[in-house]
Design a protein around this motif. Structure first.
Motif, mmCIF file in Angstrom:
data_model
loop_
_atom_site.group_PDB
_atom_site.id
_atom_site.type_symbol
_atom_site.label_atom_id
_atom_site.label_comp_id
_atom_site.label_asym_id
_atom_site.label_seq_id
_atom_site.Cartn_x
_atom_site.Cartn_y
_atom_site.Cartn_z
ATOM 1 N N PHE A 4 0.839 -1.194 0.000
ATOM 2 C CA PHE A 4 0.000 0.000 0.000
ATOM 3 C C PHE A 4 0.871 1.240 0.000
ATOM 4 O O PHE A 4 1.912 1.283 0.659
ATOM 5 N N LYS A 5 0.418 2.269 -0.703
ATOM 6 C CA LYS A 5 1.123 3.544 -0.686
ATOM 7 C C LYS A 5 0.868 4.216 0.657
ATOM 8 O O LYS A 5 -0.245 4.199 1.163
ATOM 9 N N GLY A 6 1.891 4.767 1.230
ATOM 10 C CA GLY A 6 1.763 5.389 2.547
ATOM 11 C C GLY A 6 2.328 4.481 3.617
ATOM 12 O O GLY A 6 3.107 3.570 3.353
ATOM 13 N N ASN A 7 1.910 4.683 4.834
ATOM 14 C CA ASN A 7 2.443 3.927 5.966
ATOM 15 C C ASN A 7 1.576 2.740 6.354
ATOM 16 O O ASN A 7 1.627 2.285 7.491
ATOM 17 N N LEU A 8 0.773 2.241 5.466
ATOM 18 C CA LEU A 8 -0.088 1.098 5.769
ATOM 19 C C LEU A 8 0.708 -0.200 5.682
ATOM 20 O O LEU A 8 1.629 -0.324 4.873
ATOM 21 N N PRO A 9 0.355 -1.199 6.487
ATOM 22 C CA PRO A 9 1.088 -2.471 6.456
ATOM 23 C C PRO A 9 0.839 -3.229 5.153
ATOM 24 O O PRO A 9 -0.229 -3.120 4.552
ATOM 25 N N SER A 10 1.841 -3.984 4.749
ATOM 26 C CA SER A 10 1.718 -4.824 3.552
ATOM 27 C C SER A 10 0.923 -6.075 3.872
ATOM 28 O O SER A 10 0.841 -6.497 5.023
ATOM 29 N N GLY A 11 0.348 -6.667 2.852
ATOM 30 C CA GLY A 11 -0.359 -7.928 2.985
ATOM 31 C C GLY A 11 0.248 -8.971 2.072
ATOM 32 O O GLY A 11 1.168 -8.691 1.299
ATOM 33 N N ILE A 12 -0.273 -10.174 2.178
ATOM 34 C CA ILE A 12 0.178 -11.285 1.334
ATOM 35 C C ILE A 12 -1.055 -11.881 0.667
ATOM 36 O O ILE A 12 -2.102 -12.027 1.293
ATOM 37 N N TYR A 13 -0.932 -12.196 -0.618
ATOM 38 C CA TYR A 13 -2.044 -12.846 -1.295
ATOM 39 C C TYR A 13 -1.576 -14.149 -1.925
ATOM 40 O O TYR A 13 -0.389 -14.322 -2.208
#
Length: 118
Positions: A64-73
């Motif tokens: 995600f753009k910004g300071n949001l945490p990444s996810g896994i798909y």
């Protein structure tokens, strides 16, 4: 006589240059059309609802753009994926139609994303 030969050489060079430019333009147009018709999930997308920008990477991360945490798909089938973020896993529906990504937890609540072109 030398001046006529020089003019002929210039005309040949101009014709060859024109043909090369025409081939280059055709190649670029065909490449653009191919890319428009063969959009994959692994791209950067912008939500039409929230403006949030996210990227599905080839190594199965959602950034995600910004300071949001990444996810896994993880792709389960052509329209289903498993999405994990903050230790929680969700079954998600996704599909690409008319160059837009539709993504969400059920068919009635899919968020629409447009592709980001850089």
């Amino acid at each position: 006589m030398a001046n006529g030969k020089s003019n002929r050489q210039k005309k040949v060079i101009m014709a060859i240059s024109g043909l090369l430019m025409l081939f280059l333009i055709c190649f670029l147009v065909l490449k653009f059309m191919y890319n428009m018709q063969n959009i994959s999930l692994q791209n950067t997308w912008c939500s039409e609802e929230t403006g949030q920008v996210l990227t599905f990477t080839e190594d199965e991360r959602v950034e995600f753009k910004g300071n949001l945490p990444s996810g896994i798909y993880h792709i389960l089938s052509p329209k289903n994926m498993e999405y994990t973020i903050d230790g929680k896993t969700f079954q998600m529906i996704y599909y690409i139609k008319d160059s837009k990504l539709y993504w969400g937890t059920d068919e009635n609540h899919l968020e629409c994303f447009k592709r980001v072109w850089y």
